[in-house]
Design a protein around this motif. Structure first.
Motif, PDB file in Angstrom:
ATOM      1  N   ARG A  39     -37.358   9.292 -19.810  1.00 15.11           N
ATOM      2  CA  ARG A  39     -35.961   9.440 -20.127  1.00 15.11           C
ATOM      3  C   ARG A  39     -36.365   9.425 -21.544  1.00 15.11           C
ATOM      4  O   ARG A  39     -37.065   8.704 -22.122  1.00 15.11           O
ATOM      5  CB  ARG A  39     -35.312   7.823 -19.649  1.00 15.11           C
ATOM      6  CG  ARG A  39     -34.588   7.080 -20.515  1.00 15.11           C
ATOM      7  CD  ARG A  39     -33.707   7.673 -19.372  1.00 15.11           C
ATOM      8  NE  ARG A  39     -32.987   8.901 -19.478  1.00 15.11           N
ATOM      9  CZ  ARG A  39     -32.509   9.112 -18.195  1.00 15.11           C
ATOM     10  NH1 ARG A  39     -32.884   9.475 -16.739  1.00 15.11           N
ATOM     11  NH2 ARG A  39     -31.806  10.671 -17.830  1.00 15.11           N
ATOM     12  N   VAL A  40     -35.443  10.023 -22.444  1.00 10.03           N
ATOM     13  CA  VAL A  40     -35.858  10.421 -23.591  1.00 10.03           C
ATOM     14  C   VAL A  40     -35.242   9.307 -24.854  1.00 10.03           C
ATOM     15  O   VAL A  40     -35.887   8.632 -25.410  1.00 10.03           O
ATOM     16  CB  VAL A  40     -35.231  11.871 -24.563  1.00 10.03           C
ATOM     17  CG1 VAL A  40     -35.699  11.617 -26.030  1.00 10.03           C
ATOM     18  CG2 VAL A  40     -36.982  12.537 -23.139  1.00 10.03           C
ATOM     19  N   ILE A  41     -33.566   9.052 -24.406  1.00  9.59           N
ATOM     20  CA  ILE A  41     -32.874   7.978 -25.035  1.00  9.59           C
ATOM     21  C   ILE A  41     -32.458   7.488 -24.040  1.00  9.59           C
ATOM     22  O   ILE A  41     -31.846   7.941 -23.456  1.00  9.59           O
ATOM     23  CB  ILE A  41     -32.002   8.931 -25.900  1.00  9.59           C
ATOM     24  CG1 ILE A  41     -31.060  10.048 -25.644  1.00  9.59           C
ATOM     25  CG2 ILE A  41     -32.644   9.910 -27.211  1.00  9.59           C
ATOM     26  CD1 ILE A  41     -30.149  10.236 -26.120  1.00  9.59           C
ATOM     27  N   SER A  69     -29.342   0.892 -25.073  1.00  5.98           N
ATOM     28  CA  SER A  69     -29.814   1.165 -26.095  1.00  5.98           C
ATOM     29  C   SER A  69     -31.006   1.072 -27.022  1.00  5.98           C
ATOM     30  O   SER A  69     -32.278   1.572 -27.974  1.00  5.98           O
ATOM     31  CB  SER A  69     -28.798   2.037 -26.536  1.00  5.98           C
ATOM     32  OG  SER A  69     -27.837   0.903 -27.607  1.00  5.98           O
ATOM     33  N   GLU A 133     -26.509  14.036 -23.637  1.00  3.73           N
ATOM     34  CA  GLU A 133     -26.323  13.529 -25.191  1.00  3.73           C
ATOM     35  C   GLU A 133     -27.635  13.660 -25.176  1.00  3.73           C
ATOM     36  O   GLU A 133     -28.601  13.004 -26.320  1.00  3.73           O
ATOM     37  CB  GLU A 133     -26.008  11.833 -25.019  1.00  3.73           C
ATOM     38  CG  GLU A 133     -24.384  11.454 -25.172  1.00  3.73           C
ATOM     39  CD  GLU A 133     -23.896  11.733 -23.826  1.00  3.73           C
ATOM     40  OE1 GLU A 133     -22.629  10.801 -23.217  1.00  3.73           O
ATOM     41  OE2 GLU A 133     -24.703  11.867 -22.649  1.00  3.73           O
ATOM     42  N   GLU A 134     -28.650  13.402 -24.436  1.00  3.25           N
ATOM     43  CA  GLU A 134     -30.101  13.494 -23.876  1.00  3.25           C
ATOM     44  C   GLU A 134     -30.999  14.631 -24.168  1.00  3.25           C
ATOM     45  O   GLU A 134     -31.738  14.773 -25.168  1.00  3.25           O
ATOM     46  CB  GLU A 134     -30.878  12.664 -22.973  1.00  3.25           C
ATOM     47  CG  GLU A 134     -31.739  13.060 -23.364  1.00  3.25           C
ATOM     48  CD  GLU A 134     -32.448  11.909 -21.357  1.00  3.25           C
ATOM     49  OE1 GLU A 134     -33.138  10.870 -21.911  1.00  3.25           O
ATOM     50  OE2 GLU A 134     -32.058  12.267 -20.363  1.00  3.25           O
TER      51      GLU A 134
END
Length: 329
Positions: A39-41, A69, A133-134
């Motif tokens: 999971r990056v963001i 977030s 988005e990622e």
């Protein structure tokens, strides 16, 4: 049936010590493997329920992640060398690596190094990702519409690099002449590759059959759903005639909590309490999974509301009290 632990690396707050305690227990209880999450963001838009797609593109999920977030979680890939050094017996892997976030040749070489650090205990999980988005945050927004092709090329490049002194590749995402990439993995032929598919059984089946992959990983699949995935993969394998479904590991990431009182497990899609319930409820569900052909559930502590101390106790009960009944069935 093997048991794997899906570390809660993705939470509003998690510490390295908590991950260490869970990993140490998995080693002590002789689980098959320990996996991290890629999971990056988390987009800030998620906090408002305004993401482009729901979690995993699964229709039942809201347009919102289960973690804020502003949460404090860890990246899964850098934890693998740490897990390799911390353990001696359990296998390690990340479920799943979103390949478009990584250069295929670099990824293949890094996997070979981690396989040496772990003395041949690395599993490689691959998949295409689902969050535009990622992809933007990883600077590969243009790859999102073509992400499935990136997974295919990554598999081909990994297998080529791991099995040849020199390897060249000329594709859409990688284009290089004959090159050496250093040490080959400890495991003959390279680490086993697991494919994660959440939407298209036929695509997953084709990948597994064409490339001789070791396993498939889903998420929150009922026994009936898992059986359907297994049949789709079996049909593709039979069409090619090179191997049997019995050689393919079937797995799914499933939220797990043992409760004192019975929990409503009525089918509610991916939100169903599949492995949340009393010891008897979980025992019965694992027996059903075993009958459906699951070879290894990925035991997944929930995103919130369940402290790690509780999960540690639940894992002991799973190993010592529940699994003997499942294995005896």
């Amino acid at each position: 049936m093997k048991i794997a632990l899906y570390l809660p690396t993705f939470r509003d707050h998690v510490t390295i010590q908590e991950l260490a305690d869970l990993t140490d227990l998995a080693e002590e209880l002789e689980f098959d493997s320990v996996w991290t999450l890629d999971r990056v963001i988390v987009p800030e838009a998620s906090d408002r329920g305004e993401m482009q797609y729901p979690f995993g593109m699964m229709e039942q999920m809201p347009l919102q992640m289960p973690v804020s977030s502003r949460g404090q979680w860890f990246q899964g890939w850098p934890l693998l060398p740490w897990l390799a050094a911390r353990t001696e017996k359990v296998r390690i892997g990340m479920s799943i690596t979103v390949t478009p976030f990584r250069n295929p040749g670099v990824f293949a070489a890094e996997c070979a190094t981690i396989d040496h650090i772990s003395n041949g205990r690395l599993n490689v999980g691959v998949g295409s990702g689902w969050m535009p988005e990622e992809f933007a945050a990883a600077s590969v927004a243009d790859t999102f519409p073509r992400r499935h092709g990136h997974v295919r090329e990554t598999i081909e490049i990994c297998q080529g690099i791991w099995n040849n002194e020199l390897f060249e590749y000329h594709g859409e995402f990688a284009d290089f002449g004959p090159s050496g990439f250093g040490h080959k993995p400890v495991q003959p032929g390279g680490p086993p590759i697991w494919f994660s598919g959440l939407k298209d059984p036929k695509r997953s089946a084709r990948r597994i059959s064409k490339y001789g992959l070791a396993g498939w990983i889903g998420i929150q699949d009922t026994p009936d759903e898992l059986g359907k995935w297994r049949q789709a993969i079996s049909d593709e394998l039979d069409a090619i005639g090179t191997t049997s479904i019995d050689s393919v590991e079937m797995s799914s990431m499933i939220w797990f909590v043992i409760t004192d009182t019975e929990v409503d497990q009525t089918d509610n899609g991916k939100l169903t309490n599949l492995l949340v319930g009393t010891e008897q409820q979980i025992t019965d569900r694992l027996k059903a999974y075993q009958e459906a052909g699951m070879t290894m559930p990925l035991i997944w502590p929930p995103f919130a509301d369940v402290p790690v101390s509780k999960t540690l106790d639940d894992l002991k009960r799973l190993k010592n009290d529940i699994m003997p009944k499942v294995e005896a069935s």
